[in-house]
Scaffold this motif. Structure first.
Motif, PDB file in Angstrom:
ATOM      1  N   TYR A   1     -60.121 -16.020   1.405  1.00 23.94           N
ATOM      2  CA  TYR A   1     -61.163 -16.110   0.381  1.00 23.94           C
ATOM      3  C   TYR A   1     -60.717 -15.490  -0.938  1.00 23.94           C
ATOM      4  CZ  TYR A   1     -64.313 -18.199   3.655  1.00 23.94           C
ATOM      5  OH  TYR A   1     -64.888 -19.087   4.534  1.00 23.94           O
ATOM      6  N   GLU A   2     -59.861 -14.481  -0.883  1.00 25.10           N
ATOM      7  CA  GLU A   2     -59.307 -13.928  -2.122  1.00 25.10           C
ATOM      8  C   GLU A   2     -58.419 -14.963  -2.814  1.00 25.10           C
ATOM      9  OE1 GLU A   2     -57.350 -10.282  -1.054  1.00 25.10           O
ATOM     10  OE2 GLU A   2     -59.230  -9.333  -0.478  1.00 25.10           O
TER      11      GLU A   2
ATOM     12  N   ARG B   1     -65.138 -11.844  -2.299  1.00 23.72           N
ATOM     13  CA  ARG B   1     -66.190 -11.086  -1.609  1.00 23.72           C
ATOM     14  C   ARG B   1     -67.281 -11.976  -1.030  1.00 23.72           C
ATOM     15  NH1 ARG B   1     -67.678  -7.107  -6.302  1.00 23.72           N
ATOM     16  NH2 ARG B   1     -65.581  -6.600  -6.929  1.00 23.72           N
ATOM     17  N   GLN B   2     -67.385 -13.200  -1.526  1.00 24.66           N
ATOM     18  CA  GLN B   2     -68.441 -14.113  -1.073  1.00 24.66           C
ATOM     19  C   GLN B   2     -67.805 -15.376  -0.525  1.00 24.66           C
ATOM     20  OE1 GLN B   2     -71.718 -14.519  -3.783  1.00 24.66           O
ATOM     21  NE2 GLN B   2     -72.187 -16.590  -3.099  1.00 24.66           N
ATOM     22  N   ARG B   3     -68.188 -15.733   0.676  1.00 29.33           N
ATOM     23  CA  ARG B   3     -67.684 -16.960   1.291  1.00 29.33           C
ATOM     24  C   ARG B   3     -68.417 -18.167   0.725  1.00 29.33           C
ATOM     25  NH1 ARG B   3     -66.041 -15.342   7.426  1.00 29.33           N
ATOM     26  NH2 ARG B   3     -64.697 -13.633   6.768  1.00 29.33           N
ATOM     27  N   VAL B   4     -67.749 -19.300   0.787  1.00 29.45           N
ATOM     28  CA  VAL B   4     -68.280 -20.516   0.190  1.00 29.45           C
ATOM     29  C   VAL B   4     -68.502 -21.560   1.279  1.00 29.45           C
ATOM     30  CG1 VAL B   4     -67.747 -22.346  -1.461  1.00 29.45           C
ATOM     31  CG2 VAL B   4     -67.040 -20.007  -1.931  1.00 29.45           C
ATOM     32  N   ALA B   5     -69.673 -22.182   1.252  1.00 31.43           N
ATOM     33  CA  ALA B   5     -69.947 -23.274   2.191  1.00 31.43           C
ATOM     34  C   ALA B   5     -69.026 -24.451   1.880  1.00 31.43           C
ATOM     35  CB  ALA B   5     -71.407 -23.701   2.074  1.00 31.43           C
TER      36      ALA B   5
ATOM     37  N   HIS C   1     -69.392 -27.653   1.620  1.00 28.65           N
ATOM     38  CA  HIS C   1     -69.815 -28.631   0.623  1.00 28.65           C
ATOM     39  C   HIS C   1     -69.600 -28.116  -0.806  1.00 28.65           C
ATOM     40  CE1 HIS C   1     -73.463 -26.161   0.703  1.00 28.65           C
ATOM     41  NE2 HIS C   1     -73.737 -26.666  -0.492  1.00 28.65           N
ATOM     42  N   MET C   2     -69.586 -26.793  -0.972  1.00 26.37           N
ATOM     43  CA  MET C   2     -69.382 -26.224  -2.309  1.00 26.37           C
ATOM     44  C   MET C   2     -67.949 -26.425  -2.795  1.00 26.37           C
ATOM     45  SD  MET C   2     -72.238 -25.239  -3.444  1.00 26.37           S
ATOM     46  CE  MET C   2     -71.667 -24.414  -4.909  1.00 26.37           C
ATOM     47  N   LEU C   3     -67.003 -26.582  -1.874  1.00 31.32           N
ATOM     48  CA  LEU C   3     -65.626 -26.873  -2.269  1.00 31.32           C
ATOM     49  C   LEU C   3     -65.596 -28.113  -3.156  1.00 31.32           C
ATOM     50  CD1 LEU C   3     -62.504 -26.616  -2.057  1.00 31.32           C
ATOM     51  CD2 LEU C   3     -62.682 -27.948   0.061  1.00 31.32           C
ATOM     52  N   PHE C   4     -66.361 -29.127  -2.774  1.00 34.14           N
ATOM     53  CA  PHE C   4     -66.395 -30.372  -3.531  1.00 34.14           C
ATOM     54  C   PHE C   4     -67.150 -30.218  -4.844  1.00 34.14           C
ATOM     55  CE2 PHE C   4     -65.454 -31.449   0.804  1.00 34.14           C
ATOM     56  CZ  PHE C   4     -64.358 -32.276   0.641  1.00 34.14           C
ATOM     57  N   GLU C   5     -68.172 -29.374  -4.852  1.00 30.86           N
ATOM     58  CA  GLU C   5     -68.894 -29.084  -6.099  1.00 30.86           C
ATOM     59  C   GLU C   5     -67.955 -28.412  -7.101  1.00 30.86           C
ATOM     60  OE1 GLU C   5     -72.119 -29.728  -6.948  1.00 30.86           O
ATOM     61  OE2 GLU C   5     -72.526 -30.712  -5.042  1.00 30.86           O
ATOM     62  N   PHE C   6     -67.247 -27.387  -6.640  1.00 29.64           N
ATOM     63  CA  PHE C   6     -66.302 -26.692  -7.515  1.00 29.64           C
ATOM     64  C   PHE C   6     -65.234 -27.650  -8.027  1.00 29.64           C
ATOM     65  CE2 PHE C   6     -67.775 -22.696  -5.468  1.00 29.64           C
ATOM     66  CZ  PHE C   6     -67.992 -21.949  -6.603  1.00 29.64           C
ATOM     67  N   ALA C   7     -64.670 -28.439  -7.137  1.00 24.01           N
ATOM     68  CA  ALA C   7     -63.593 -29.360  -7.528  1.00 24.01           C
ATOM     69  C   ALA C   7     -64.071 -30.357  -8.578  1.00 24.01           C
ATOM     70  CB  ALA C   7     -63.050 -30.084  -6.296  1.00 24.01           C
TER      71      ALA C   7
END
Length: 102
Positions: A5-6, A44-48, A50-56
């Motif tokens: 996550y880092e 410090r915060q994990r990502v769901a 589906h959020m990987l695609f939002e960020f991308a």
């Protein structure tokens, strides 16, 4: 798992900076607040998933470019500007094909 996550957060931070976005702007675009973006970038915060695609989508990168290498090694291509990575990857892929033919 924290190292994963880092590394993910570092990749998000670099992609955000490359797009000229601040944390507030990225957060608004993906539906998170600035504090969450800060925590994600620090690992410090994990990502769901589906959020990987939002960020991308917001960062205009391929989703896999935000994911760290599975074995924890850094990818030498990470040091290249985003617009040069695709070209470098295609050159390496062609070189691998040629080497396997030989």
């Amino acid at each position: 798992m924290d190292e994963f996550y880092e590394a993910f957060g570092e990749r998000v931070r670099k992609a955000r900076a490359a797009q000229g976005l601040n944390q507030q702007e990225l957060g608004s675009a993906v539906g998170l607040n600035r504090t969450s973006i800060s925590n994600i970038e620090k690992g410090r915060q994990r990502v769901a998933l589906h959020m990987l695609f939002e960020f991308a989508a917001v960062l205009r990168v391929e989703p896999e470019s935000l994911l760290p290498a599975p074995d924890g090694r850094s990818d030498v291509l990470d040091e290249l500007p985003e617009d040069a990575r695709g070209w470098a990857q295609s050159v390496l892929a062609n070189a691998e094909k040629e080497a396997s033919r030989g």
